[in-house]
Design a protein around this motif. Structure first.
Motif, PDB file in Angstrom:
ATOM      1  N   UNK A   5     109.312  60.605  31.901  1.00 21.53           N
ATOM      2  CA  UNK A   5     109.366  59.162  31.600  1.00 21.53           C
ATOM      3  C   UNK A   5     109.950  58.363  32.762  1.00 21.53           C
ATOM      4  N   UNK A   6     110.571  59.046  33.732  1.00 24.35           N
ATOM      5  CA  UNK A   6     111.071  58.396  34.952  1.00 24.35           C
ATOM      6  C   UNK A   6     110.317  58.972  36.137  1.00 24.35           C
ATOM      7  N   UNK A   7     109.549  58.127  36.828  1.00 30.11           N
ATOM      8  CA  UNK A   7     108.710  58.606  37.924  1.00 30.11           C
ATOM      9  C   UNK A   7     109.376  58.468  39.286  1.00 30.11           C
ATOM     10  N   UNK A   8     110.362  57.568  39.402  1.00 28.43           N
ATOM     11  CA  UNK A   8     111.010  57.318  40.691  1.00 28.43           C
ATOM     12  C   UNK A   8     112.443  56.890  40.427  1.00 28.43           C
ATOM     13  N   UNK A   9     113.375  57.444  41.187  1.00 21.83           N
ATOM     14  CA  UNK A   9     114.783  57.093  40.996  1.00 21.83           C
ATOM     15  C   UNK A   9     115.410  56.796  42.356  1.00 21.83           C
ATOM     16  N   UNK A  10     116.153  55.679  42.410  1.00 28.17           N
ATOM     17  CA  UNK A  10     116.748  55.220  43.668  1.00 28.17           C
ATOM     18  C   UNK A  10     118.249  55.019  43.468  1.00 28.17           C
ATOM     19  N   UNK A  11     119.066  56.051  43.760  1.00 32.89           N
ATOM     20  CA  UNK A  11     120.511  55.861  43.699  1.00 32.89           C
ATOM     21  C   UNK A  11     121.036  55.210  44.979  1.00 32.89           C
ATOM     22  N   UNK A  12     121.807  54.138  44.805  1.00 39.45           N
ATOM     23  CA  UNK A  12     122.527  53.519  45.914  1.00 39.45           C
ATOM     24  C   UNK A  12     123.989  53.935  45.802  1.00 39.45           C
ATOM     25  N   UNK A  13     124.489  54.637  46.806  1.00 42.49           N
ATOM     26  CA  UNK A  13     125.901  55.049  46.918  1.00 42.49           C
ATOM     27  C   UNK A  13     126.521  55.436  45.580  1.00 42.49           C
ATOM     28  N   UNK A  14     125.880  56.416  44.910  1.00 41.39           N
ATOM     29  CA  UNK A  14     126.419  56.960  43.673  1.00 41.39           C
ATOM     30  C   UNK A  14     125.872  58.342  43.403  1.00 41.39           C
ATOM     31  N   UNK A  15     126.677  59.181  42.739  1.00 42.20           N
ATOM     32  CA  UNK A  15     126.290  60.538  42.346  1.00 42.20           C
ATOM     33  C   UNK A  15     126.839  60.807  40.945  1.00 42.20           C
TER      34      UNK A  15
ATOM     35  N   UNK B 154     119.128  44.833  54.023  1.00 38.78           N
ATOM     36  CA  UNK B 154     117.710  44.470  54.157  1.00 38.78           C
ATOM     37  C   UNK B 154     116.856  45.714  54.396  1.00 38.78           C
ATOM     38  N   UNK B 155     117.356  46.627  55.216  1.00 42.49           N
ATOM     39  CA  UNK B 155     116.612  47.866  55.498  1.00 42.49           C
ATOM     40  C   UNK B 155     116.460  48.690  54.217  1.00 42.49           C
ATOM     41  N   UNK B 156     117.562  48.846  53.472  1.00 44.68           N
ATOM     42  CA  UNK B 156     117.517  49.631  52.238  1.00 44.68           C
ATOM     43  C   UNK B 156     116.594  48.980  51.211  1.00 44.68           C
ATOM     44  N   UNK B 157     116.610  47.665  51.147  1.00 48.03           N
ATOM     45  CA  UNK B 157     115.756  46.939  50.206  1.00 48.03           C
ATOM     46  C   UNK B 157     114.277  47.179  50.510  1.00 48.03           C
ATOM     47  N   UNK B 158     113.910  47.059  51.769  1.00 41.04           N
ATOM     48  CA  UNK B 158     112.500  47.260  52.129  1.00 41.04           C
ATOM     49  C   UNK B 158     112.056  48.697  51.863  1.00 41.04           C
ATOM     50  N   UNK B 159     112.925  49.653  52.180  1.00 38.26           N
ATOM     51  CA  UNK B 159     112.593  51.051  51.886  1.00 38.26           C
ATOM     52  C   UNK B 159     112.415  51.258  50.386  1.00 38.26           C
ATOM     53  N   UNK B 160     113.261  50.616  49.600  1.00 41.45           N
ATOM     54  CA  UNK B 160     113.202  50.761  48.144  1.00 41.45           C
ATOM     55  C   UNK B 160     111.902  50.203  47.587  1.00 41.45           C
ATOM     56  N   UNK B 161     111.514  49.017  48.044  1.00 39.64           N
ATOM     57  CA  UNK B 161     110.265  48.427  47.548  1.00 39.64           C
ATOM     58  C   UNK B 161     109.068  49.306  47.900  1.00 39.64           C
ATOM     59  N   UNK B 162     109.023  49.787  49.133  1.00 43.45           N
ATOM     60  CA  UNK B 162     107.895  50.640  49.535  1.00 43.45           C
ATOM     61  C   UNK B 162     107.843  51.908  48.689  1.00 43.45           C
ATOM     62  N   UNK B 163     109.004  52.502  48.469  1.00 43.02           N
ATOM     63  CA  UNK B 163     109.094  53.737  47.696  1.00 43.02           C
ATOM     64  C   UNK B 163     108.661  53.505  46.249  1.00 43.02           C
ATOM     65  N   UNK B 164     109.187  52.459  45.625  1.00 42.94           N
ATOM     66  CA  UNK B 164     108.877  52.206  44.224  1.00 42.94           C
ATOM     67  C   UNK B 164     107.385  51.905  44.040  1.00 42.94           C
ATOM     68  N   UNK B 165     106.838  51.086  44.922  1.00 47.99           N
ATOM     69  CA  UNK B 165     105.400  50.802  44.793  1.00 47.99           C
ATOM     70  C   UNK B 165     104.580  52.051  45.052  1.00 47.99           C
ATOM     71  N   UNK B 166     105.049  52.913  45.940  1.00 43.61           N
ATOM     72  CA  UNK B 166     104.323  54.139  46.231  1.00 43.61           C
ATOM     73  C   UNK B 166     104.241  55.085  45.031  1.00 43.61           C
ATOM     74  N   UNK B 167     105.272  55.064  44.189  1.00 45.51           N
ATOM     75  CA  UNK B 167     105.310  56.017  43.073  1.00 45.51           C
ATOM     76  C   UNK B 167     105.101  55.368  41.711  1.00 45.51           C
ATOM     77  N   UNK B 168     105.157  54.047  41.629  1.00 46.80           N
ATOM     78  CA  UNK B 168     104.948  53.356  40.356  1.00 46.80           C
ATOM     79  C   UNK B 168     103.700  52.485  40.371  1.00 46.80           C
ATOM     80  N   UNK B 169     103.289  52.049  41.557  1.00 45.38           N
ATOM     81  CA  UNK B 169     102.172  51.104  41.640  1.00 45.38           C
ATOM     82  C   UNK B 169     100.832  51.767  41.371  1.00 45.38           C
TER      83      UNK B 169
END
Length: 230
Positions: free
Chosen positions: A132-142, A215-230
């Motif tokens: 049910x979760x196709x892509x996960x993006x943790x920012x500075x957390x474990x 800004x760098x992390x944001x752009x990487x996140x958008x590309x990643x999410x669209x790549x796996x959810x779009x």
């Protein structure tokens, strides 16, 4: 806490939970859960929901603290300690249900982006929810448990971490990435930034906001999410 940051309710873990939902301009898009920092559902998290929605996602931030927001580190630590990880993960399961049942959400899986405390919860949720979760993006957390069992995780993983982070040092991040690789068939994509913990938080509670790295992390996140959810 203004009620402006509560505009949806959903059944979760035997009670009614609240959250903030924003729709994309076209009204339809992939579902994305945005999981709060230990401060609560702050204006920073609500702004991130709006930013993700503007980029085409149906974005939802559940309010894990039931309307409370921490104003200093001691209060945040206490509020986080009073929320068992199991309860938080169950609350998030109800939020996944809300997204997958929402008429504006395309697809049968969602993405999860979590920040700080929420970054760890995002990984726990992905392991708990499986397909049910196709892509996960943790920012500075474990996850709180260094030995957390990732076996249920099938999502693609993109991690953003700070080189100068005492809470989640690079060695701990590397260990978690190895554990994910050993427990699943996923090889996490991990980035380390020349920054401090919470470098994405433009409200700058600890003075660590770094606009360039954010800004760098944001752009990487958008590309990643669209790549796996779009």
């Amino acid at each position: 806490m203004g009620s402006s940051r509560h505009n949806v309710t959903f059944a979760s873990n035997g009670h009614t939970a609240h959250g903030y939902l924003a729709l994309p301009p076209q009204g339809v898009g992939p579902g994305l859960l945005v999981v709060q920092e230990w401060w609560g559902l702050t204006s920073h998290i609500a702004a991130l929901v709006d930013r993700f929605a503007a980029e085409g996602f149906v974005a939802l931030a559940p309010d894990l603290y039931g309307g409370a927001v921490a104003h200093d580190r001691e209060e945040a630590a206490r509020m986080r300690a009073e929320l068992p990880a199991e309860q938080a993960a169950q609350d998030l399961r109800g939020a996944v249900d809300l997204l997958l049942e929402h008429p504006g959400v395309a697809g049968d899986a969602v993405g999860v982006a979590g920040f700080c405390f929420g970054g760890g919860l995002a990984l726990v949720l992905a392991a708990q929810e499986g397909d049910r979760v196709a892509a996960v993006v943790p920012f500075y957390g474990l996850p709180d448990d260094p030995g957390f069992d990732y076996r249920g995780l099938t999502a693609h993983v993109l991690g953003h971490y700070a080189e100068e982070d005492r809470s989640y040092p690079p060695a701990a991040v590397d260990e978690a990435a190895i554990r994910i690789g050993e427990a699943t068939d996923r090889r996490p994509e991990i980035h380390f930034y020349p920054a401090r913990h919470a470098f994405m938080n433009d409200e700058n509670p600890g003075g660590a906001y770094d606009p360039l790295q954010a800004r760098i992390a944001w752009q990487r996140t958008l590309s990643f999410l669209w790549g796996h959810l779009g």
